[in-house]
Write an enzyme that holds these catalytic residues in place. Structure first.
Site, short mmCIF file in Angstrom:
data_model
loop_
_atom_site.label_atom_id
_atom_site.label_comp_id
_atom_site.label_asym_id
_atom_site.label_seq_id
_atom_site.Cartn_x
_atom_site.Cartn_y
_atom_site.Cartn_z
CG PHE A 65 -6.17 -41.86 -1.22
CD1 PHE A 65 -7.51 -42.06 -0.93
CD2 PHE A 65 -5.69 -40.56 -1.25
CE1 PHE A 65 -8.36 -41.00 -0.67
CE2 PHE A 65 -6.53 -39.49 -0.98
CZ PHE A 65 -7.86 -39.70 -0.70
CE LYS A 66 -7.97 -38.09 -3.11
NZ LYS A 66 -8.16 -36.76 -3.65
#
Length: 501
Positions: free
Chosen positions: A114-115
């Protein structure tokens, strides 16, 4: 819109200055002077928009010193189909135990975590910010990672002109695939170093380096300045708000919820950045009923949200959900700043945390926390059981961090009886980044200890495709084998960025 230090409201800077600087010189974090609002009309109009258009709308409310074209350039370069095949924030619906769960899959980007959602846009925001504050210094991006941030930041800043990036990670605190992603990173402006310690050691070391006067002088002498890609950086935090708002709009478009219907949001969290972004979305007007904070065995946040006592003086566990193996949750400081409206109170609590490892909030703050949050945790065994259950009953394969969030959400339903509120669960990484643990959980067993054999076995057993960024790692050359003690991070930083002369 100006931004203040959580520890001194008298210090105000523009968004560009906050993004370029990363962290306040007093050790505090930048927070918006006020949270902008989204009207019902805004949400209605955003239903018709693409993710890129929604991102432009949300960021324009916070980055008021950026032009409309500058913001558009940033998000259009970040969220391309090539980087995020099928879309950057995809929803998968599950209907287990009469609960309406929507897994917000945030891991379809270049590093399968998700980064990427923030770290593909941050380099563009940072370079424009440096131009706005009229600096020609090279921005040195200093990062502490518990696994996913490091690779996502390295990939985002790879060969970006006017930048260098150095990532520190705990030597035995990331998954084999997370480590492989970092040590094989390509790019002429990147460097990676392990430390003999845990993530908190890395994060504490990086924060000390940021505000060390001698270090900053040496950088200035070499035409450099520090910035950050961790969620302590405003430019990393703000893009995370977008996907909660976008998910809500998608649920309305798909007829899963009605206009202004409340939803819950469950987030697996360690450093509190991702769930803080959901809180900001709630403050902006998104109809969020409860924020469900999910922790692993390192349950310092669960205890805090239940009791008001933050206490990092506890055993540290290395778990199968390593990105959550954190005992000092930096972004909690931003939450406390918003809830108290007091820089002095936050400064005192942070001093207590630094000196004693603990602090206790007052009754007023405690009541506010209980109104907003529900918190729970689960250990590795429960995490594996959840992975197994989701696969067997829903034919859904998830990673250990997402499994923690699903398990804690089920705890919430069991304790509160609130099974009817639609719930968005942040799914934060591809299961293939943690193939060994996922394979064990679903009952498979790799024929060898080779990490890529485990990945192939997982694909064979489940019939799911191996993400291309993971598959490509097999042929990449290891470039970085540096390791240092936490007390050597200062000298190692100067050496690796070329400022030790």
């Amino acid at each position: 819109m100006q931004y203040l230090s959580t520890r001194d409201f008298g210090k105000k800077v523009s968004a560009a200055q906050a993004i370029a600087q990363g962290i306040c010189q007093d050790g505090g974090l930048f927070v918006p002077q006020e949270i902008p609002k989204l009207s019902s009309h805004d949400l209605e109009q955003m239903q018709k928009c693409s993710y890129v258009e929604r991102a432009q709308k949300v960021l324009s409310l916070f980055l008021t010193d950026f032009s409309e074209k500058e913001i558009a350039d940033c998000v259009q370069a970040a969220y391309t189909e090539k980087k995020f095949p099928g879309g950057p924030a995809q929803l998968s619906a599950l209907q287990e135990q009469d609960c309406s769960m929507y897994l917000l899959e945030l891991w379809h980007g270049p590093t399968c975590a998700f980064k990427d959602m923030a770290l593909q846009v941050l380099p563009h925001l940072l370079t424009k910010s440096c131009q706005k504050i009229h600096t020609d210094k090279t921005a040195v991006i200093l990062v502490a990672t518990s696994g996913d941030t490091g690779k996502a930041a390295l990939e985002g800043f790879k060969d970006v002109p006017g930048t260098k990036i150095l990532v520190f990670y705990p030597q035995n605190g990331v998954s084999p695939m997370q480590k492989r992603q970092m040590v094989t990173q390509e790019g002429e402006n990147v460097a990676v170093c392990a430390i003999e310690g845990n993530f908190d050691d890395a994060q504490t070391g990086v924060k000390k380096i940021f505000i060390n006067t001698d270090m900053c002088q040496k950088l200035a002498k070499n035409g450099m300045m520090f910035s950050s890609a961790n969620s302590i950086n405003l430019g990393r935090l703000l893009p995370q708000i977008i996907y909660y708002i976008s998910a809500y709009c998608d649920l309305m478009v798909n007829g899963k919820i009605q206009d202004r219907q409340e939803v819950n949001v469950a987030v697996p969290t360690g450093n509190f950045g991702n769930i803080l972004a959901a809180y900001y979305a709630k403050q902006m007007g998104l109809p969020i009923k409860k924020l469900i904070c999910a922790s692993n065995a390192n349950n310092v946040l669960t205890e805090f949200l239940r009791t008001g006592c933050y206490n990092r003086n506890r055993a540290f566990y290395t778990t199968i959900s390593p990105s959550m193996d954190i005992l000092i949750s930096s972004n909690l400081e931003r939450m406390l700043s918003t809830l108290t409206g007091s820089d002095e109170q936050v400064k005192n609590w942070m001093q207590e945390l630094s000196q004693t490892g603990t602090y206790q909030v007052n009754d007023d703050v405690m009541q506010k926390l209980k109104n907003i949050f529900w918190a729970g945790f689960c250990d590795d065994q429960k995490t594996k059981e959840e992975i197994h259950t989701l696969y067997q009953e829903e034919n859904y394969l998830c990673d250990p961090h997402t499994a923690v969030a699903v398990n804690v959400y089920k705890q919430y339903v069991s304790k509160t009886g609130d099974a009817s509120t639609p719930t968005i669960i942040a799914s934060t990484a591809s299961p293939y980044k943690f193939a060994d643990s996922v394979l064990q959980a679903i009952g498979g067993s790799a024929a060898s200890d080779d990490d890529f054999a485990k990945i192939q076995e997982l694909a064979t057993v489940t019939g799911t495709p191996i993400p291309q960024p993971i598959q490509a790692l097999r042929s990449k050359t290891v470039r970085f084998a540096n390791c240092c003690r936490p007390d050597e991070m200062f000298s190692k930083t100067l050496k690796l960025i070329g400022a030790d002369s």
